[in-house]
Design an enzyme around this catalytic site. Structure first.
Site, PDB file in Angstrom:
ATOM      1  N   LYS A 206       0.838  -1.199   0.000  1.00  0.00           N
ATOM      2  CA  LYS A 206       0.000   0.000   0.000  1.00  0.00           C
ATOM      3  C   LYS A 206       0.876   1.253   0.000  1.00  0.00           C
ATOM      4  O   LYS A 206       0.675   2.167  -0.780  1.00  0.00           O
ATOM      5  CB  LYS A 206      -0.920  -0.024   1.227  1.00  0.00           C
ATOM      6  N   GLU A 212      10.465  -4.499   4.862  1.00  0.00           N
ATOM      7  CA  GLU A 212      10.620  -5.898   4.453  1.00  0.00           C
ATOM      8  C   GLU A 212      10.334  -6.060   2.966  1.00  0.00           C
ATOM      9  O   GLU A 212      11.080  -6.721   2.235  1.00  0.00           O
ATOM     10  CB  GLU A 212       9.642  -6.786   5.240  1.00  0.00           C
ATOM     11  N   GLY A 266      -4.955  -1.849   4.850  1.00  0.00           N
ATOM     12  CA  GLY A 266      -4.114  -2.966   4.402  1.00  0.00           C
ATOM     13  C   GLY A 266      -4.774  -4.318   4.616  1.00  0.00           C
ATOM     14  O   GLY A 266      -4.833  -5.156   3.721  1.00  0.00           O
ATOM     15  N   ARG A 267      -5.315  -4.546   5.818  1.00  0.00           N
ATOM     16  CA  ARG A 267      -5.874  -5.873   6.126  1.00  0.00           C
ATOM     17  C   ARG A 267      -7.261  -6.066   5.528  1.00  0.00           C
ATOM     18  O   ARG A 267      -7.883  -7.117   5.728  1.00  0.00           O
ATOM     19  CB  ARG A 267      -5.873  -6.102   7.638  1.00  0.00           C
ATOM     20  N   GLU A 352      -5.083  -6.886  14.575  1.00  0.00           N
ATOM     21  CA  GLU A 352      -4.577  -5.559  14.212  1.00  0.00           C
ATOM     22  C   GLU A 352      -5.719  -4.540  14.278  1.00  0.00           C
ATOM     23  O   GLU A 352      -5.492  -3.355  14.496  1.00  0.00           O
ATOM     24  CB  GLU A 352      -3.950  -5.580  12.804  1.00  0.00           C
ATOM     25  N   HIS A 383      -5.140 -33.497  17.190  1.00  0.00           N
ATOM     26  CA  HIS A 383      -4.037 -34.329  17.680  1.00  0.00           C
ATOM     27  C   HIS A 383      -2.910 -33.476  18.246  1.00  0.00           C
ATOM     28  O   HIS A 383      -1.780 -33.936  18.372  1.00  0.00           O
ATOM     29  CB  HIS A 383      -3.539 -35.226  16.551  1.00  0.00           C
ATOM     30  N   LYS A 511       8.950  -0.729  14.482  1.00  0.00           N
ATOM     31  CA  LYS A 511       9.579  -0.329  13.211  1.00  0.00           C
ATOM     32  C   LYS A 511      10.624   0.749  13.462  1.00  0.00           C
ATOM     33  O   LYS A 511      11.741   0.707  12.949  1.00  0.00           O
ATOM     34  CB  LYS A 511       8.525   0.234  12.238  1.00  0.00           C
TER      35      LYS A 511
HETATM   36  O1  F6P Z   1       2.904  -2.886   9.820  1.00  0.00           O
HETATM   37  C1  F6P Z   1       1.558  -3.133   9.646  1.00  0.00           C
HETATM   38  C2  F6P Z   1       1.102  -2.834   8.254  1.00  0.00           C
HETATM   39  O2  F6P Z   1       0.979  -1.471   8.088  1.00  0.00           O
HETATM   40  C3  F6P Z   1      -0.204  -3.538   7.948  1.00  0.00           C
HETATM   41  O3  F6P Z   1      -1.297  -2.880   8.406  1.00  0.00           O
HETATM   42  C4  F6P Z   1      -0.118  -3.661   6.471  1.00  0.00           C
HETATM   43  O4  F6P Z   1      -1.028  -4.596   5.987  1.00  0.00           O
HETATM   44  C5  F6P Z   1       1.324  -4.063   6.305  1.00  0.00           C
HETATM   45  O5  F6P Z   1       2.002  -3.312   7.282  1.00  0.00           O
HETATM   46  C6  F6P Z   1       1.927  -3.852   4.954  1.00  0.00           C
HETATM   47  O6  F6P Z   1       1.910  -2.517   4.559  1.00  0.00           O
HETATM   48  P1  F6P Z   1       2.143  -2.099   3.064  1.00  0.00           P
HETATM   49  O7  F6P Z   1       1.072  -2.717   2.224  1.00  0.00           O
HETATM   50  O8  F6P Z   1       2.080  -0.606   3.046  1.00  0.00           O
HETATM   51  O9  F6P Z   1       3.501  -2.601   2.633  1.00  0.00           O
END
Ligand code: F6P
Length: 547
Positions: A206, A212, A266-267, A352, A383, A511
């Site tokens: 987003k 990462e 995002g979610r 979240e 199990h 972060k």
């Molecule tokens: O760190 C949490 C978050 O902001 C989530 O809410 C989101 O889904 C994820 O990181 C990834 O963010 P982006 O799509 O901006 O890379």
């Protein structure tokens, strides 16, 4: 309103809880032969049995009263109207617009967003069809055989969960894989044996700034450039983002960039272009069927009276379990191997969203908010951790989900799956008394003394709540409805708890600190005023790292 000063509806529920404390699900079922019919709800293909919860008619009446006292109907209307319900970020939360199959406009700041939504869907269709049919090709003219989505959180879990869930619908599509972890193992192992010439990366973010994702995207870029040359990069990348400037800077051609908007959390984004890997995996028709299933559930949520509203009922029962029965965790137990990533996906969606400790006015809440959500597919969980569910000291409400028909028909597998699913919720609800356990052992010929000795170990308290979702079959439509039901459940609970389910400030501190610590792990001195534990760990790691 916070529950430091509980309103009448909340107080009434506390009192009601005390009154029904001694009730057992065994009695509730024994005294009401219609309990299943009265405590189940169906919308479209989605059926929910909530009869195995520790609720009576009065409990539900009181919960609906609480919902009305907290303005549930107005809150739902406000969500759909595009009000800035995400007040800390001053944004609406309009994931429903992404799957709006009606002709109704959806307005944001006086502008109907539906033409832009439809435009992106049309572009996704063209691209997905070109990739799946082999018309779109890599730099050397070879069709794409492998698609690797690079994203994390909502830009990974949603598309990954759905791509796995709909694997039976894949047809002749490419192999779609997902890389999320900044641990380079994830990228390296995902690319093992993969041919760069036939690989397409989709960088999904987003913000297009997530550390990462950007680290993985840069390494993927280098992997393509090393193998095929710099000029090949644009033919092997696509992007999904709200940050078009950053995708341009990364070097992804505009016709391979798929936009979404800041009113999509995002979610909540799998319904947007973030769903591109789904469309690449199973085709755009199936992706749109997923949207249609979710839209049908949206319409139900928007219009059904609270008493027949599936997400409202689901949400209120969750509130009952959390706030009045004191349950800290909630298990999601799909009896469907295709749904094996659903618990992980719902973990982000729920935790979240509702893992909050201040209310909409910035004051500490005076009550528990979102529970810890966890789970694994059945029958595997049986199990592993079901022992605790049945006989442990914690009561864990559980959601079971199962499809009447499977996608494969090997021997009696599906009958076994169904029988196990039903058996578990039955055992949780009704348990087995020590007397019954002892009688059974005696009947099997055990010595009376031994039977008496073992009875406490072989009895089950029961009275442990669960919901059961039944789908005719796991299809794009039924999956869309199921996921939308959980999204709205989260919203319903946020209204009761008076919290904002659409922000996630809680992820920011880690972060920030990671950025500060990064240079300490190499280069600059390890000791720079951190706490002694962090300083010690940095020094230890530095001493163990290869020179
Ligand atoms: O760190 C949490 C978050 O902001 C989530 O809410 C989101 O889904 C994820 O990181 C990834 O963010 P982006 O799509 O901006 O890379």
């Amino acid at each position: 309103m916070t529950n430091d000063t509980p309103d009448i509806a909340w107080q009434g529920l506390l009192e009601h809880r005390r009154q029904i404390e001694s009730l057992h699900l065994r009695d509730l079922f024994a005294t009401d032969p219609d309990r299943f019919a009265r405590f189940s709800v169906e919308t479209g293909a989605l059926f929910l049995d909530y009869s195995k919860n520790l609720v009576t008619e009065e409990t539900l009446t009181r919960l609906f009263g609480l919902a009305r006292a907290r303005g549930m109907e107005a809150a739902i209307a406000s969500l759909f109207a595009g009000d800035r319900v995400n007040h800390t970020e001053r944004r609406p939360a309009l994931h429903m617009a992404l799957r709006n199959r009606s002709q109704r406009p959806v307005m944001v700041d006086g502008v109907d967003v539906m033409p832009a939504v439809r435009d992106v869907l049309a572009r996704m269709r063209t691209f997905a069809e070109a990739v799946r049919s082999g018309i779109a090709v890599g730099s050397g003219g070879s069709p794409y055989r492998t698609v690797v989505n690079i994203g994390i959180g909502g830009s990974d879990l949603g598309p990954l969960m759905v791509a796995e869930a709909l694997k039976a619908f894949r047809g002749s599509g490419p192999d779609v894989r997902f890389v999320s972890n900044v641990d380079d193992t994830h990228l390296v192992e995902t690319l093992r044996g993969v041919d760069p010439a036939t690989t397409l990366f989709v960088v999904s973010s987003k913000t297009f700034t997530t550390q990462e994702t950007m680290a993985n995207a840069q390494s993927a870029r280098a992997w393509i450039a090393d193998a095929l040359g710099d000029a090949a990069v644009p033919s092997h990348f696509a992007a999904v983002s709200t940050n078009l400037e950053a995708t341009r800077t990364f070097g992804i051609p505009a016709n391979r960039v798929f936009e979404f908007w800041d009113w999509v959390g995002g979610r909540y984004s799998l319904w947007s272009a973030i769903g591109l890997p789904i469309a690449l995996a199973v085709g755009m028709d199936h992706f749109e069927a997923l949207l249609a299933g979710a839209h049908a559930l949206d319409e139900h949520f928007r219009t059904a009276p609270l008493e027949r509203n599936l997400p409202v009922i689901l949400g209120l029962i969750g509130v009952w379990n959390r706030n009045f029965l004191g349950c800290d965790t909630h298990a999601v137990l799909p009896y469907d191997q295709y749904l094996h990533r659903l618990p992980a996906y719902l973990q982000q969606l729920d935790m979240e969203s509702n893992g909050k400790r201040v209310d909409r006015d910035g004051r500490p809440v005076g009550h528990a908010t979102g529970p810890i959500l966890w789970g694994e597919p059945g029958t595997n969980g049986q199990h592993a951790f079901f022992q605790l569910l049945h006989q442990g000291t914690s009561v864990v409400p559980a959601d079971f989900m199962v499809a009447a028909d499977g996608h494969h028909h090997l021997g009696r597998h599906h009958d076994l799956l169904l029988a196990n699913c039903l058996a578990q919720s039955q055992a949780l609800a009704f348990g087995k008394t020590a007397e019954t356990a002892e009688a059974e052992m005696l009947q099997s010929g055990m010595a009376p003394e031994e039977a008496r000795r073992l009875a406490p170990y072989r009895s089950f308290p029961g009275n442990r709540p669960s919901n059961t979702f039944v789908l005719p079959k796991l299809t794009p439509e039924t999956l869309g409805a199921l996921v939308a039901a959980y999204e709205h459940r989260v919203f319903v609970q946020s209204v009761i708890w008076n919290i904002n389910p659409f922000d996630q400030w809680g992820v920011e501190l880690g972060k920030q600190l990671a950025n500060r610590l990064l240079p300490r792990l190499s280069g600059t001195p390890a000791d720079s005023g951190e706490d002694s534990s962090t300083t010690g760990l940095v020094a230890k790691l530095r001493s163990l790292r290869p020179a």
